[in-house]
Design a protein around this motif. Structure first.
Motif, PDB file in Angstrom:
ATOM      1  N   LEU A 287      32.333  68.722  50.432  1.00 14.70           N
ATOM      2  CA  LEU A 287      32.990  67.453  50.704  1.00 14.70           C
ATOM      3  C   LEU A 287      34.420  67.778  50.253  1.00 14.70           C
ATOM      4  CD1 LEU A 287      32.514  64.533  51.258  1.00 14.70           C
ATOM      5  CD2 LEU A 287      32.491  64.219  48.937  1.00 14.70           C
ATOM      6  N   TRP A 288      35.306  67.465  50.973  1.00 24.91           N
ATOM      7  CA  TRP A 288      36.910  67.650  50.995  1.00 24.91           C
ATOM      8  C   TRP A 288      37.525  66.242  50.874  1.00 24.91           C
ATOM      9  CZ3 TRP A 288      37.697  72.685  50.413  1.00 24.91           C
ATOM     10  CH2 TRP A 288      36.723  73.685  50.997  1.00 24.91           C
ATOM     11  N   LYS A 289      38.585  66.366  50.157  1.00 26.86           N
ATOM     12  CA  LYS A 289      39.539  65.223  50.134  1.00 26.86           C
ATOM     13  C   LYS A 289      41.047  65.383  50.572  1.00 26.86           C
ATOM     14  CE  LYS A 289      40.697  65.678  45.258  1.00 26.86           C
ATOM     15  NZ  LYS A 289      40.283  65.148  43.688  1.00 26.86           N
ATOM     16  N   LEU A 290      41.564  64.303  51.042  1.00 29.93           N
ATOM     17  CA  LEU A 290      42.736  64.345  51.447  1.00 29.93           C
ATOM     18  C   LEU A 290      43.470  63.095  51.210  1.00 29.93           C
ATOM     19  CD1 LEU A 290      44.768  65.743  53.857  1.00 29.93           C
ATOM     20  CD2 LEU A 290      43.747  64.010  55.363  1.00 29.93           C
ATOM     21  N   THR A 291      44.609  63.369  50.736  1.00 30.10           N
ATOM     22  CA  THR A 291      45.446  61.982  50.380  1.00 30.10           C
ATOM     23  C   THR A 291      46.746  62.010  51.107  1.00 30.10           C
ATOM     24  OG1 THR A 291      44.689  62.220  48.207  1.00 30.10           O
ATOM     25  CG2 THR A 291      46.383  60.848  48.361  1.00 30.10           C
ATOM     26  N   PRO A 292      46.970  61.113  52.064  1.00 29.44           N
ATOM     27  CA  PRO A 292      48.272  61.262  52.829  1.00 29.44           C
ATOM     28  C   PRO A 292      49.156  61.004  52.009  1.00 29.44           C
ATOM     29  CG  PRO A 292      46.532  59.930  53.831  1.00 29.44           C
ATOM     30  CD  PRO A 292      45.856  60.205  52.668  1.00 29.44           C
ATOM     31  N   ALA A 293      50.362  61.246  52.306  1.00 26.85           N
ATOM     32  CA  ALA A 293      51.477  61.218  51.465  1.00 26.85           C
ATOM     33  C   ALA A 293      51.899  59.625  51.356  1.00 26.85           C
ATOM     34  CB  ALA A 293      52.882  62.027  52.004  1.00 26.85           C
ATOM     35  N   SER A 294      52.319  59.308  50.215  1.00 24.20           N
ATOM     36  CA  SER A 294      52.997  58.037  49.829  1.00 24.20           C
ATOM     37  C   SER A 294      51.764  57.023  50.152  1.00 24.20           C
ATOM     38  CB  SER A 294      54.062  57.722  50.797  1.00 24.20           C
ATOM     39  OG  SER A 294      53.609  57.341  52.015  1.00 24.20           O
ATOM     40  N   THR A 295      50.526  57.101  50.181  1.00 22.87           N
ATOM     41  CA  THR A 295      49.254  56.189  49.957  1.00 22.87           C
ATOM     42  C   THR A 295      48.295  56.724  48.748  1.00 22.87           C
ATOM     43  OG1 THR A 295      48.894  56.990  52.163  1.00 22.87           O
ATOM     44  CG2 THR A 295      48.038  55.056  51.736  1.00 22.87           C
ATOM     45  N   PRO A 296      48.024  55.704  48.093  1.00 18.10           N
ATOM     46  CA  PRO A 296      47.115  55.989  46.939  1.00 18.10           C
ATOM     47  C   PRO A 296      45.655  56.321  47.410  1.00 18.10           C
ATOM     48  CG  PRO A 296      47.895  53.682  47.009  1.00 18.10           C
ATOM     49  CD  PRO A 296      48.255  54.180  47.989  1.00 18.10           C
ATOM     50  N   LEU A 297      45.405  56.623  48.762  1.00 21.24           N
ATOM     51  CA  LEU A 297      44.217  56.499  49.384  1.00 21.24           C
ATOM     52  C   LEU A 297      43.701  57.792  49.418  1.00 21.24           C
ATOM     53  CD1 LEU A 297      43.212  54.532  51.928  1.00 21.24           C
ATOM     54  CD2 LEU A 297      43.888  56.628  53.310  1.00 21.24           C
ATOM     55  N   ILE A 298      42.348  58.052  49.111  1.00 20.47           N
ATOM     56  CA  ILE A 298      41.656  59.239  49.411  1.00 20.47           C
ATOM     57  C   ILE A 298      40.548  59.188  50.469  1.00 20.47           C
ATOM     58  CG2 ILE A 298      40.121  60.957  48.008  1.00 20.47           C
ATOM     59  CD1 ILE A 298      41.008  59.508  45.477  1.00 20.47           C
ATOM     60  N   ALA A 299      40.919  60.181  51.374  1.00 18.74           N
ATOM     61  CA  ALA A 299      39.970  60.283  52.598  1.00 18.74           C
ATOM     62  C   ALA A 299      39.260  61.496  52.229  1.00 18.74           C
ATOM     63  CB  ALA A 299      40.733  60.486  53.855  1.00 18.74           C
ATOM     64  N   LEU A 300      37.714  61.098  52.538  1.00 18.09           N
ATOM     65  CA  LEU A 300      36.840  62.172  52.170  1.00 18.09           C
ATOM     66  C   LEU A 300      36.337  62.703  53.514  1.00 18.09           C
ATOM     67  CD1 LEU A 300      34.700  60.274  49.570  1.00 18.09           C
ATOM     68  CD2 LEU A 300      36.374  62.102  49.131  1.00 18.09           C
ATOM     69  N   PHE A 301      36.071  64.056  53.573  1.00 16.39           N
ATOM     70  CA  PHE A 301      35.756  64.534  54.698  1.00 16.39           C
ATOM     71  C   PHE A 301      34.518  65.594  54.409  1.00 16.39           C
ATOM     72  CE2 PHE A 301      39.911  63.688  55.839  1.00 16.39           C
ATOM     73  CZ  PHE A 301      40.009  63.122  56.831  1.00 16.39           C
TER      74      PHE A 301
END
Ligand code: ADP
Length: 620
Positions: A287-301
């Motif tokens: 499981l991998w995470k990505l946080t787009p710049a300037s968003t406190p969002l964590i996208a999981l892949f």
């Protein structure tokens, strides 16, 4: 060592030498061609592979660029799509659009349900109703109803109603319990009541009603609850309650269930710090995470999702892109390089299309092999042609040498005898008439011998040069025998002739056939020492006329009977020295008989005599 053996050895030695040279002449170029072929094929294969590798490396760079921009775009999409809406709405949007396997926004999902202190815990009426519940549930139910009625706080009123339902169930009044739930908790004000843990009481109660109901009625109630749970823009249901309800209602019917479960797993792992804008490990396997710049969002892949997304990038390039996560080795046959900055530690690779490459190489090798075989065939054919030519030249050269040697050798004896006889006669001033006659007869004999020799040489030379022209006419075999008898120089003593009656005519060159019979008669005479009994016979045998010459001479060993027809072959040269001859007679016989379409054979026994049979086809 006699002449024949000498000549034979030279010829055989030479033949082996020629064969050896020819073999070398074929083998050496063949080996060279094969060697060149091998080198050429290998070079070609290497060059093709190198070219292919370069091409693939180019493709790989292109793909790396695509991978980078694919992740950039993915981050931008996530950022854009997360701008509008509440946490649950953003969660649902990102997940259903397939932008990530799951998403964690600051508000949703979350492990905390927003628990608060229970304001009702110390109320006397609340405590009294609770006490009553264990003594008289139905009385308690009424008490709870009374509390709910006068209560302005929707959450406390909802909890009182929840307690009423519980009491009714305890009292065994399921219908009243269901009725209470349907009346209060399906729509309206009580839908928003929450328990101290932040959970929506109405939703739990609806689930309870479904459990209490007869099976025939549950469908509608379930549908209603399902819609509420699936609606991310409606009630702000805490993610833990939503996940619980989804599990209860059937996970498969919620498109966001997997994302909810994944988010819960991620949140429970406790390592929920947002990552950077690159794909980072979450601590959970695959499981991998990505946080787009300037968003406190964590996208999981999931690894598989990330790989599948990137693999689609090679569509249209006619090659397969492989993506290998950190800690794994890319496939051995692949051309690989580190993936771009979006995927630290990852590798991208493309498979060399082994089969296609091999097929291509095989096709090339096949064409080389054909060319090589052609070259070898050309060399072999040329060598064969050269060999034939050499053999002919060699034969002619040997023949010339043999002829010169034989001529000089065979002429020496008669010429020397004639010279001695003539010198003796000349030395006497008045030679005796009788002696002179004897000498002259001897000289005549030597002369005839010389003539026969020269005649045979000339015939042989003509035959060898293909200059002998046969004139075939219909000939009476009797005439042939008679002519041969006339032409011979020997006496008649011991000679018998037997001609069968009514012999058919034969198609023959009369002079040539006379030469055949004369040679056989000469031999019979020469190789029969004393008391000669020589018989000439002519008879019919099927469609052929056979001439047989029989003698009672020295005979010929079985092993020699084939060889005597070879040119210059003599069984015992010492024997023939006195008789004269140079080993050409029988080869001339065989040549002429063959030209007539006939055959010659010998039957002989050493010490008892020989019979030569010449069979010539009868004229039709
Ligand atoms: P040549 O001139 O030596 O007689 P031929 O070709 O006629 O040559 O014969 C070849 C050899 O065959 C002779 O040297 C002799 O040894 C053998 N040969 C031929 N005819 C007879 C025969 N009738 N009896 C025995 N030997 C013979």
């Amino acid at each position: 060592m006699n002449l024949r053996t000498q000549l034979g050895r030279t010829w055989h030695g030479g033949r082996w030498l020629v064969a050896l040279f020819l073999l070398i002449g074929v083998l050496a170029p063949t080996a060279c061609v094969l060697w060149f072929l091998n080198v050429a094929v290998n070079n070609d294969r290497d060059a093709s592979r190198r070219k292919l590798e370069e091409a693939y490396r180019g493709q790989l760079k292109l793909l790396r660029g695509r991978v980078d921009s694919w992740w950039d775009k993915r981050a931008a999409d996530l950022e854009r799509e997360s701008r509008a809406g509440s946490g649950p709405v953003v969660f649902e949007r990102l997940v259903t659009q397939g932008l990530a396997d799951s998403v964690i926004t600051p508000e949703y999902p979350s492990l905390s349900t927003g628990a608060t202190a229970d304001p009702a815990a110390t109320r006397p009426d609340w405590l009294a109703a609770r006490l009553l519940e264990s003594q008289s549930p139905s009385a308690a139910a009424d008490s709870w109803a009374a509390i709910a009625k006068g209560e302005p706080d929707v959450s406390i009123a909802s909890r009182a109603l929840q307690a009423r339902v519980r009491s009714l169930v305890r009292a065994g009044d399921r219908a009243a319990a269901i009725h209470t739930i349907e009346e209060n908790f399906t729509t309206g004000r009580f839908l928003h009541g929450r328990d101290p843990e932040g959970r929506f009481i109405a939703l739990d109660e609806q689930l309870l009603a479904i459990r209490l109901m007869d099976a025939s009625r549950t469908a509608l109630a379930t549908r209603h609850l399902h819609d509420l749970v699936a609606d991310y823009s409606g009630l702000p249901i805490p993610s833990t309650q939503r996940l619980f309800l989804m599990d209860e209602l059937g996970a498969a019917s919620f498109p966001t269930y997997a994302a909810e479960r994944l988010a819960a797993q991620f949140l429970e792992s406790g390592r929920t710090r947002p990552g950077g804008s690159a794909l980072e490990p979450t601590g959970i396997p695959d499981l991998w995470k990505l946080t787009p710049a300037s968003t406190p969002l964590i996208a999981l892949f999931h690894t598989a999702t990330a790989i599948a997304g990137m693999r689609s990038l090679s569509a249209g390039l006619n090659i397969a892109l492989n993506v290998t996560p950190p800690g794994h080795a890319p496939p051995a046959a692949d051309e690989w390089m580190p993936a771009g900055s979006a995927l630290p530690g990852w590798q991208i690779s493309i498979s060399m299309p082994g089969q296609e490459f091999d097929a291509m190489a095989k096709r090339r090798v096949a064409s080389y092999v054909w060319i090589g075989l052609l070259a070898i065939a050309v060399v072999a054919i040329s060598a064969l042609a050269a060999g034939q030519l050499l053999r002919r030249q060699w034969r002619i050269a040997t023949l010339k040498t043999d002829l010169v040697a034989a001529v000089s050798h065979e002429l020496k004896t008669p010429v020397a005898s004639v010279r001695v006889l003539v010198d003796t006669l000349l030395a006497e001033e008045h030679p005796e008439a009788g002696k002179t006659r004897d000498y002259l007869e001897l000289i005549a004999h030597e002369n005839r011998r010389l003539s026969r020799l020269i005649e045979n040489f000339l015939t042989f030379s003509r035959l060898e040069r293909n200059r002998q022209k046969f004139e075939f006419t219909e000939v009476d075999p009797v005439r042939v025998v008679e002519a041969a008898m006339m032409a011979r120089s020997q006496s008649d003593a011991g000679l018998s002739v037997l001609i069968a009656p009514d012999l058919p005519r034969i198609r023959a060159d009369e002079d040539a056939l006379v030469t055949v019979l004369r040679n056989l008669l000469d031999n019979a005479w020469k190789y029969t020492p004393d008391e000669k009994r020589i018989a000439v016979r002519a008879y019919r045998e099927n469609a052929r006329v056979v001439f047989a010459v029989e003698d009672n001479g020295i005979g010929i060993a079985a092993s020699e009977q084939k060889r005597i027809f070879r040119r210059f072959y003599q069984v015992d040269r010492r024997l023939t020295r006195d008789a004269g001859g140079c080993g050409l007679g029988l080869s001339i016989v065989e040549f002429i008989v063959r030209a007539h379409g006939g055959a010659v054979r010998v039957r002989s026994e050493p010490g008892r005599g020989s019979t030569f049979f010449v069979a010539v086809p009868a004229a039709t």
